[in-house]
Every structure is written in structure tokens, then in C-alpha cells.
Design a protein around this motif. Structure first.
Motif, PDB file in Angstrom:
ATOM      1  N   UNK A 271       1.243  -0.731  -0.165  1.00 55.57           N
ATOM      2  CA  UNK A 271       0.070   0.119  -0.025  1.00 55.57           C
ATOM      3  C   UNK A 271       0.675   1.371  -0.138  1.00 55.57           C
ATOM      4  N   UNK A 272       1.705   1.542   0.746  1.00 56.73           N
ATOM      5  CA  UNK A 272       3.176   2.478   0.751  1.00 56.73           C
ATOM      6  C   UNK A 272       3.160   2.757  -1.000  1.00 56.73           C
ATOM      7  N   UNK A 273       3.676   1.753  -1.531  1.00 62.72           N
ATOM      8  CA  UNK A 273       4.290   2.084  -2.586  1.00 62.72           C
ATOM      9  C   UNK A 273       2.998   2.205  -3.808  1.00 62.72           C
ATOM     10  N   UNK A 274       2.124   2.163  -3.338  1.00 62.30           N
ATOM     11  CA  UNK A 274       0.582   2.639  -4.328  1.00 62.30           C
ATOM     12  C   UNK A 274       0.821   3.545  -4.467  1.00 62.30           C
ATOM     13  N   UNK A 275       0.545   3.931  -2.787  1.00 58.60           N
ATOM     14  CA  UNK A 275       0.422   5.889  -1.954  1.00 58.60           C
ATOM     15  C   UNK A 275       1.644   6.612  -3.175  1.00 58.60           C
ATOM     16  N   UNK A 276       2.450   5.944  -2.951  1.00 54.37           N
ATOM     17  CA  UNK A 276       4.151   7.053  -3.499  1.00 54.37           C
ATOM     18  C   UNK A 276       3.896   7.193  -5.190  1.00 54.37           C
ATOM     19  N   UNK A 277       3.065   6.150  -5.910  1.00 58.17           N
ATOM     20  CA  UNK A 277       3.059   5.784  -7.090  1.00 58.17           C
ATOM     21  C   UNK A 277       1.780   6.994  -7.344  1.00 58.17           C
ATOM     22  N   UNK A 278       1.146   6.413  -6.747  1.00 58.06           N
ATOM     23  CA  UNK A 278      -0.372   7.328  -6.853  1.00 58.06           C
ATOM     24  C   UNK A 278      -0.189   9.180  -7.078  1.00 58.06           C
ATOM     25  N   UNK A 279       0.644   9.334  -6.015  1.00 64.59           N
ATOM     26  CA  UNK A 279       0.708  10.927  -5.911  1.00 64.59           C
ATOM     27  C   UNK A 279       1.985  11.506  -6.346  1.00 64.59           C
ATOM     28  N   UNK A 280       3.257  10.408  -6.843  1.00 68.95           N
ATOM     29  CA  UNK A 280       4.111  10.393  -7.844  1.00 68.95           C
ATOM     30  C   UNK A 280       4.638  11.554  -6.695  1.00 68.95           C
ATOM     31  N   UNK A 281       4.606  10.757  -5.926  1.00 68.38           N
ATOM     32  CA  UNK A 281       5.843  11.368  -4.404  1.00 68.38           C
ATOM     33  C   UNK A 281       7.853  10.808  -4.443  1.00 68.38           C
TER      34      UNK A 281
END
Length: 464
Positions: A271-281
């Protein structure tokens, strides 16, 4: 600290270090210690010192002691005091300074302050037996090849970069040697990223609590730090999701987090990876302690790559697993980022030491053996430490760590004052505010457990 307009009492207590002197009254010793911080430009012109009552509580002295020290500093021209606005630093720029701040502690040349006899402020470990074997077995023929050149390998020795890349591949992350930059320890890697990727005013997300070296690195780079809470099960991903859209960068330790020792479960890493990818963080995953495993789940793999290319920069080190005296760390990133960071590092120190890199390359080929030895030793020390605490400090609470070298303990009391009392008794421990971007965590201490049980028990007896 030098950039803060208002100086927190807990932070100032840490900077003061062992300020008491056997040969002078407390107010005069405190005034001298504060004067040194001003002379060394640690406390800058205009900085507002803590209220007398707050600093007295942090140092474990009377308010009168602080009041006398402030009055003496004012008489020396070091402080200005105004009704309603407190005491502010007034720095005489003609005064010299021979002080250095190292890892949040003041080191004064020529100081008569007594050093702590038992230093539990660091979780750094002694060397494994493998280190001596590797040093003794240095391949002199390979060394001759390096001696024929200038010794400056800006990105690191090719062999070491290849070995590190193989470590990542073994953990499920495809990596080539040219995606590795060798640094002089993981701390340099953090500072390189902070100074190269952050511009003043950028919002950087850091953990609360978090690694104090990273907090200082990003603060020095001029970042605006936003805290993301670390709960009993790891980073608060719901909170992260809410604040990620406006941030420039995230720094985190998903495996064997420092200081709590918590590791994110597999589903949470996804989920952390998904959040990073979705926000382009842009995210820095610091895996410095990932090899120090305490539970039965083994080394956690790196954070999965999100869909966006190049979003995750990974930091690692040999210093935690093998020995702190091997100043070898690394950064794993996409090639353009590695090129950018290599240029920044070359301007800083040209290259990491060749001999350290040779020894580390050999040792990393035995990483599994090293991890088994470390795990066995750390588990034994942890069991001893837990038994001591159960007997002597039953009211203290902590979450059992999955990795690392320390316990993140809630003492249920003012840990800043507790640390100051311990310092006077010859024990140096670090209180919670050192690990907080907001100087919070005031009831917490980080207590390394790897020392022999008699030393650990002696320290705990003095922590009261």
C-alpha cells in the motif's frame, strides 16, 4: 538548532551535554556552557532561549540556577532580556569558538566536563568476527591494481557496486551495478539526498518519531518538515495518503525502523508503494537497519517499485550489519539519479576509501552468515534486557521490535529530565525529542540493548 528562532528546552539540554563541573557552582557552570554554544554559533543571534522554568525542568536543577545563569550571560553581553519577550541570544562576533556539534552533542576542545562513563546514546554495534577475517585476507593482487591508479572511484569500486547490486537482486529488486553509488556510510547518503534533492521551503515528510540524522539533514537543507506518525504497526499510511499530494519528498524506514524497531507488514509495504506511485511522491527508503532482524520473518524485501519510474531511492549500509568502522554505505536509484548524486558526492569528498570498499565487498558475499550471527546475538541480548526491565522497571512500556538494536521505551515520565539525571550519574541516553521533528516524544527514551547484561542492568539502575 542554529536555525530555530525559539530554542526548545529538551533540544538545548541535549546540546549542553555534560555541562556540570566539579570545581564551580551550578549557575556559573551553566552560564559557561551556554556561552560556549553562543561562541560556537550553535545558538545564533536573536534565538529565544527557553523559559527559566522549562529549562530548569529539562536539566533537573532549580529555577534559581537557570535565573542566575541567564543573569550572568546578560552581564557578559550574551543575552538581552525584555519583559514579555524572554531572553534572546546576543552574540559578540569578535569572540572565537572552538566547539563542534557531533550527533547532537557538544564537544568542546579543552573542556573540563566529565564524559559519560556508559554511553547508551548510540545503537552502533561492535564488529563481527568476519570483519577481522576479511581484513586479514585482503587480496594484495587486487590491491596492486588499485594502487596503480589514483584511488578515486567516484561512484565506488566496480566490484563492490556489483556485489551490492546482486544483494538487491537476491531480495527481488532487479538492479545493475551502474544503479549503485557507494557513499561514506549511510549518513552521507542521507545528506547527499537532502542537499541535492531539496530546495529551501520544500515540504518533506518524515516519520514521527524518526531517525534523528535524517531530521537534521533535511532541516539543514531548509526543508519544511511534516511529521507522519509511526504507530505500533508502522507508518500511518492513512495519514500519509492525506498529506502526500502537497509534499516534495518522503523519507521513511519501512524495515527495522529507527528508533522503534517496527517493520511494515507485506500488505502495508504494497500500500505504501501504491500511495507513492499515485501521488508521484519522490521517496527515500532507508534500509540501514533492515539486516538486523529480531523476529522469525527474516529480512524484509525492499519496497516494491511503484508504477512511476524512479520514484524510490534506496539507501543501505554495511556499518550496521558488519561494523561501524567500515564507513561504507550506498544509494540505489535509476541511472540519471545516480549520475546526479555521484557528481554531488565527488564535489564533497572525491571517493570512499578503497580498502574499506574491498573489505566490504568480500564481507557482503557472506551476508547471510553475517545476518545469522547478528540475529543470534541480538536476540540473546534482547532477552536479557527484557528480563532486566521486567524486574527493575516494570512500569515502562514498549512495542516489541522486529529489528534493530534498541527499545523505544515509554517511561511514563519526563524522559528529558530522566536523561539529564542519568547523565549526572555517568550514563548517557537519548530522550525522545531527539527523534522528533517537533521535539515531541517527551516521555520516551531509546535504550540500546546490545551491551553485556551487567552493563545494561547497571545503566537501568541509574535511570530513575
Amino acid at each position: 538548532m542554529a536555525r530555530a528562532e525559539h530554542v526548545d528546552s529538551a533540544a538545548l539540554a541535549r546540546l549542553l551535554g555534560g555541562w556540570r563541573a566539579d570545581d564551580m557552582p551550578l549557575p556559573h557552570a551553566l552560564a559557561d556552557a551556554l556561552d560556549e554554544l553562543v561562541a560556537g554559533n550553535v545558538l545564533v543571534e536573536g534565538a529565544a532561549l527557553p523559559p527559566q522554568r522549562a529549562l530548569a525542568a529539562a536539566l533537573g536543577v532549580s529555577r534559581g540556577t537557570v535565573a542566575e545563569a541567564y543573569a550572568e550571560l546578560a552581564a557578559r553581553g550574551r543575552l538581552t532580556s525584555r519583559q514579555g519577550s524572554g531572553s534572546r541570544v546576543r552574540r559578540d562576533r569578535s569572540a572565537g569558538g572552538g566547539d563542534h556539534v557531533v550527533d547532537g552533542r557538544l564537544a568542546s576542545f579543552g573542556s573540563t566536563r566529565r564524559l559519560a562513563e556508559l554511553d547508551l546514546s548510540s545503537g552502533a554495534l561492535p564488529a563481527l568476527s568476519l570483519v577481522r577475517e576479511a581484513v586479514s585476507a585482503v587480496d594484495l593482487c587486487e590491491l596492486d591494481v588499485y594502487l596503480a591508479g589514483d584511488g578515486y572511484y567516484a561512484a565506488g569500486l566496480p566490484r563492490l557496486r556489483a556485489v551490492v547490486a546482486e544483494q538487491y537482486r537476491a531480495q527481488g529488486l532487479p538492479t545493475e551495478a551502474d544503479q549503485i553509488l557507494v557513499t561514506s556510510g549511510s549518513q552521507q547518503a542521507v545528506w547527499l539526498c537532502a542537499s541535492s534533492l531539496v530546495t529551501p521551503g520544500d515540504e518533506v515528510l518524515v516519520e514521527e518519531p524518526g531517525y534523528r540524522g535524517a531530521i537534521e539533514a533535511f532541516r539543514t537543507a531548509g526543508a519544511r518538515l511534516t511529521a507522519v506518525p509511526v504507530r505500533a504497526d508502522g507508518l500511518d499510511l492513512d495519514h500519509l495518503d492525506r498529506v502526500a499530494r502537497r509534499a516534495a519528498l518522503l523519507y521513511c524506514q519501512p524495515a527495522a525502523h529507527n528508533p522503534t524497531g517496527i517493520s511494515l507488514p507485506a500488505a502495508a509495504r504494497e500500500r505504501l508503494s501504491e500511495i507513492v506511485g499515485r501521488h508521484g511522491l519522490l521517496t527515500i527508503e532507508d534500509r540501514s537497519c533492515a539486516d538486523l532482524v529480531l523476529d522469525d520473518r527474516g529480512v524484509r524485501p525492499p519496497l516494491p517499485d511503484p508504477p512511476g519510474p524512479g520514484l524510490v531511492i534506496r539507501i543501505g549500509t554495511a556499518s550496521k550489519l558488519l561494523w561501524g568502522g567500515l564507513r561504507v554505505g550506498w544509494i540505489r536509484a535509476e541511472r540519471p539519479m545516480i549520475k546526479r548524486l555521484t557528481q554531488a558526492k565527488a564535489a564533497l569528498d572525491l571517493a570512499a576509501p578503497v580498502l574499506d570498499q574491498m573489505v566490504t565487498a568480500e564481507l557482503l558475499t557472506q551476508a547471510d552468515r553475517a545476518r545469522r550471527e547478528r540475529t543470534r546475538r541480538l536476540r540473546a541480548h534482547l532477552a536479557d534486557a527484557v528480563a532486566v526491565l521486567a524486574e527493575r522497571r516494570p512500569a515502562w512500556r514498549w512495542t516489541p521490535p522486529s529489528g534493530g538494536t534498541a527499545l523505544w521505551i515509554d517511561t511514563g515520565t519526563d524522559a528529558v529530565a530522566l536523561a539529564e539525571r542519568a547523565r549526572r550519574r555517568g550514563v548517557l541516553v537519548t530522550a525522545g525529542p531527539a527523534f522528533s521533528p517537533a521535539n515531541a516524544q517527551r516521555s520516551r527514551i531509546r535504550l540500546p540493548f546490545w551491551r553485556p547484561v551487567d552493563q545494561f542492568a547497571q545503566a537501568v539502575d541509574l535511570l530513575e
